[in-house]
Structures are given as C-alpha cells and as structure tokens.
Design a protein around this motif. Structure first.
Motif, PDB file in Angstrom:
ATOM      1  N   THR A  39       0.864  -1.177   0.000  1.00 57.11           N
ATOM      2  CA  THR A  39       0.000   0.000   0.000  1.00 57.11           C
ATOM      3  C   THR A  39       0.902   1.229   0.000  1.00 57.11           C
ATOM      4  O   THR A  39       1.779   1.355   0.860  1.00 57.11           O
ATOM      5  N   LEU A  40       0.680   2.104  -0.960  1.00 56.30           N
ATOM      6  CA  LEU A  40       1.512   3.300  -1.099  1.00 56.30           C
ATOM      7  C   LEU A  40       0.884   4.488  -0.406  1.00 56.30           C
ATOM      8  O   LEU A  40      -0.335   4.615  -0.346  1.00 56.30           O
ATOM      9  N   SER A  41       1.746   5.360   0.069  1.00 60.24           N
ATOM     10  CA  SER A  41       1.345   6.706   0.431  1.00 60.24           C
ATOM     11  C   SER A  41       1.893   7.604  -0.687  1.00 60.24           C
ATOM     12  O   SER A  41       3.113   7.687  -0.867  1.00 60.24           O
ATOM     13  N   VAL A  42       0.983   8.211  -1.465  1.00 62.20           N
ATOM     14  CA  VAL A  42       1.392   8.964  -2.656  1.00 62.20           C
ATOM     15  C   VAL A  42       1.592  10.435  -2.296  1.00 62.20           C
ATOM     16  O   VAL A  42       0.727  11.051  -1.686  1.00 62.20           O
ATOM     17  N   GLY A  43       2.725  10.973  -2.692  1.00 64.46           N
ATOM     18  CA  GLY A  43       3.044  12.370  -2.422  1.00 64.46           C
ATOM     19  C   GLY A  43       2.826  13.235  -3.656  1.00 64.46           C
ATOM     20  O   GLY A  43       1.904  13.009  -4.438  1.00 64.46           O
ATOM     21  N   ASP A  44       3.715  14.201  -3.859  1.00 61.34           N
ATOM     22  CA  ASP A  44       3.560  15.134  -4.976  1.00 61.34           C
ATOM     23  C   ASP A  44       4.182  14.554  -6.248  1.00 61.34           C
ATOM     24  O   ASP A  44       4.818  13.510  -6.235  1.00 61.34           O
ATOM     25  N   VAL A  45       3.977  15.264  -7.350  1.00 57.11           N
ATOM     26  CA  VAL A  45       4.513  14.830  -8.644  1.00 57.11           C
ATOM     27  C   VAL A  45       5.992  15.186  -8.717  1.00 57.11           C
ATOM     28  O   VAL A  45       6.373  16.333  -8.496  1.00 57.11           O
ATOM     29  N   PHE A  46       6.822  14.201  -9.037  1.00 57.79           N
ATOM     30  CA  PHE A  46       8.250  14.464  -9.233  1.00 57.79           C
ATOM     31  C   PHE A  46       8.473  15.073 -10.615  1.00 57.79           C
ATOM     32  O   PHE A  46       9.155  16.064 -10.757  1.00 57.79           O
ATOM     33  N   MET A  47       7.865  14.480 -11.640  1.00 55.40           N
ATOM     34  CA  MET A  47       7.878  15.078 -12.981  1.00 55.40           C
ATOM     35  C   MET A  47       6.942  14.295 -13.885  1.00 55.40           C
ATOM     36  O   MET A  47       6.499  13.209 -13.531  1.00 55.40           O
ATOM     37  N   ASP A  48       6.623  14.881 -15.049  1.00 53.26           N
ATOM     38  CA  ASP A  48       5.863  14.105 -16.021  1.00 53.26           C
ATOM     39  C   ASP A  48       6.482  14.282 -17.400  1.00 53.26           C
ATOM     40  O   ASP A  48       7.103  15.298 -17.692  1.00 53.26           O
ATOM     41  N   VAL A  49       6.348  13.235 -18.211  1.00 54.50           N
ATOM     42  CA  VAL A  49       6.927  13.227 -19.551  1.00 54.50           C
ATOM     43  C   VAL A  49       5.915  12.637 -20.530  1.00 54.50           C
ATOM     44  O   VAL A  49       5.072  11.829 -20.157  1.00 54.50           O
ATOM     45  N   ILE A  50       6.043  13.075 -21.785  1.00 55.13           N
ATOM     46  CA  ILE A  50       5.275  12.446 -22.870  1.00 55.13           C
ATOM     47  C   ILE A  50       6.291  11.726 -23.749  1.00 55.13           C
ATOM     48  O   ILE A  50       7.324  12.291 -24.109  1.00 55.13           O
ATOM     49  N   HIS A  51       6.022  10.441 -24.013  1.00 58.89           N
ATOM     50  CA  HIS A  51       6.959   9.660 -24.817  1.00 58.89           C
ATOM     51  C   HIS A  51       6.196   8.878 -25.883  1.00 58.89           C
ATOM     52  O   HIS A  51       5.188   8.251 -25.584  1.00 58.89           O
ATOM     53  N   GLU A  52       6.719   8.929 -27.110  1.00 56.86           N
ATOM     54  CA  GLU A  52       6.100   8.183 -28.210  1.00 56.86           C
ATOM     55  C   GLU A  52       6.873   6.903 -28.452  1.00 56.86           C
ATOM     56  O   GLU A  52       8.026   6.929 -28.871  1.00 56.86           O
ATOM     57  N   PRO A  59      12.626   3.562 -22.570  1.00 59.55           N
ATOM     58  CA  PRO A  59      12.985   4.893 -23.092  1.00 59.55           C
ATOM     59  C   PRO A  59      12.224   6.052 -22.445  1.00 59.55           C
ATOM     60  O   PRO A  59      12.777   7.140 -22.281  1.00 59.55           O
ATOM     61  N   ALA A  60      10.979   5.838 -22.062  1.00 55.86           N
ATOM     62  CA  ALA A  60      10.193   6.925 -21.462  1.00 55.86           C
ATOM     63  C   ALA A  60      10.798   7.397 -20.142  1.00 55.86           C
ATOM     64  O   ALA A  60      10.529   8.509 -19.693  1.00 55.86           O
ATOM     65  N   ASP A  61      11.613   6.559 -19.518  1.00 57.44           N
ATOM     66  CA  ASP A  61      12.177   6.902 -18.205  1.00 57.44           C
ATOM     67  C   ASP A  61      13.483   7.685 -18.286  1.00 57.44           C
ATOM     68  O   ASP A  61      13.975   8.178 -17.267  1.00 57.44           O
ATOM     69  N   GLU A  62      14.051   7.802 -19.476  1.00 57.86           N
ATOM     70  CA  GLU A  62      15.387   8.416 -19.587  1.00 57.86           C
ATOM     71  C   GLU A  62      15.446   9.835 -19.018  1.00 57.86           C
ATOM     72  O   GLU A  62      16.355  10.187 -18.274  1.00 57.86           O
ATOM     73  N   GLU A  63      14.452  10.673 -19.395  1.00 53.19           N
ATOM     74  CA  GLU A  63      14.446  12.064 -18.902  1.00 53.19           C
ATOM     75  C   GLU A  63      14.312  12.106 -17.385  1.00 53.19           C
ATOM     76  O   GLU A  63      14.908  12.938 -16.713  1.00 53.19           O
ATOM     77  N   ILE A  64      13.485  11.207 -16.869  1.00 51.96           N
ATOM     78  CA  ILE A  64      13.250  11.150 -15.424  1.00 51.96           C
ATOM     79  C   ILE A  64      14.542  10.777 -14.708  1.00 51.96           C
ATOM     80  O   ILE A  64      14.912  11.383 -13.702  1.00 51.96           O
ATOM     81  N   LEU A  65      15.237   9.780 -15.238  1.00 50.21           N
ATOM     82  CA  LEU A  65      16.484   9.326 -14.621  1.00 50.21           C
ATOM     83  C   LEU A  65      17.528  10.438 -14.614  1.00 50.21           C
ATOM     84  O   LEU A  65      18.264  10.612 -13.640  1.00 50.21           O
ATOM     85  N   ALA A  66      17.565  11.219 -15.706  1.00 50.82           N
ATOM     86  CA  ALA A  66      18.497  12.348 -15.759  1.00 50.82           C
ATOM     87  C   ALA A  66      18.180  13.350 -14.664  1.00 50.82           C
ATOM     88  O   ALA A  66      19.074  13.886 -14.002  1.00 50.82           O
ATOM     89  N   LYS A  67      16.875  13.586 -14.431  1.00 50.98           N
ATOM     90  CA  LYS A  67      16.482  14.545 -13.387  1.00 50.98           C
ATOM     91  C   LYS A  67      16.812  13.988 -11.999  1.00 50.98           C
ATOM     92  O   LYS A  67      17.260  14.741 -11.127  1.00 50.98           O
ATOM     93  N   LEU A 111       5.125  10.743 -12.805  1.00 50.29           N
ATOM     94  CA  LEU A 111       5.871  10.044 -11.758  1.00 50.29           C
ATOM     95  C   LEU A 111       5.667  10.767 -10.433  1.00 50.29           C
ATOM     96  O   LEU A 111       5.967  11.957 -10.315  1.00 50.29           O
ATOM     97  N   PHE A 112       5.120  10.044  -9.465  1.00 54.00           N
ATOM     98  CA  PHE A 112       4.864  10.607  -8.137  1.00 54.00           C
ATOM     99  C   PHE A 112       5.933  10.181  -7.144  1.00 54.00           C
ATOM    100  O   PHE A 112       6.384   9.034  -7.165  1.00 54.00           O
TER     101      PHE A 112
END
Length: 128
Positions: free
Chosen positions: A58-71, A114-122, A81-82
């Motif tokens: 069971t998660l306790s969800v906090g704020d948004v870390f970031m969001d991305v659009i990936h094709e 691939p959709a996670d690459e930007e997130i990982l950089a951040k 990503l929360f």
C-alpha cells in the motif's frame, strides 16, 4: 494518448526499480512501478491500485516528481511520476521479473524503458 502513472519510492538513499516480464512489450527493461490510469480513477488511485496488484504493498502517494510524454512505436504515453513511500507491506514480485533498490549513481548499470530516460536524468541532477 495513454495516461500512465508510476512511483518514485525511496528507501534512504536508494529508489526502487522493477524489471518488466520477458513476455511483455519492452520485456526485461527496467522501469518504475505503476501502470495505466483506468476510466474514473484519479492518478493517485491508479498508482495505489497498480502497486497493490504488482507489489502487494500500500503506497502513500506524495507530490509529482515530474511528467513526460513519450512516443513508442505502438503507443504514446503521458507518464506522471509521483514521489511515494510504502505505507504497508513488503514488495513482492507478483508481476515483475525482478525488483531492485539502487542509488542514482547505479542508474547506468541498468537498461531502462525509453520513457524513463528524462526522469532518470532529473533524479541524477536532484539527488547528486
């Protein structure tokens, strides 16, 4: 566009990554736990449901870390990503091939979706 949610779950200086099952699209690549938002759900509700289904926690969800659009070739995802913590339970591999806790400097050792690459950089920038 497919709405997808995922969780950035920390345990001290490590965060959780999950390896996709071999038989699924992007099989054996690493990702954050999560999944599609169903009609009528909030993003937070979807994330809590997915983590119950995939990890039995069971998660306790906090704020948004970031969001991305990936094709991807087969679909376009809007990934939110929360920041989240595990409120209850021990993560179990109900759907994933493997689960690991890694530090940001270990990111290059794993091949991610691939959709996670930007997130990982951040993550690398924010948590040096």
């Amino acid at each position: 566009m497919t709405e997808v949610v995922a969780a950035l779950i920390w345990d001290n200086d490590k965060f959780m990554i999950c390896q996709r099952p071999a038989h699924k699209a992007r099989g054996l690549l690493w990702e954050f736990v999560g999944g599609k938002v169903e009609p009528g759900e909030t993003k937070e509700q979807a994330l809590i449901r997915e983590c119950r289904e995939e990890l039995a926690v069971t998660l306790s969800v906090g704020d948004v870390f970031m969001d991305v659009i990936h094709e991807y070739p087969d679909l376009t995802v809007h990934l939110t990503l929360f920041n989240a913590t595990i409120a209850e339970g021990e993560p179990q591999k109900l759907e994933h091939n493997d689960i690991k806790w890694i530090t940001p400097r270990e990111i290059p050792n794993y091949e991610f979706c691939p959709a996670d690459e930007e997130i990982l950089a951040k993550i690398c920038e924010v948590y040096k």
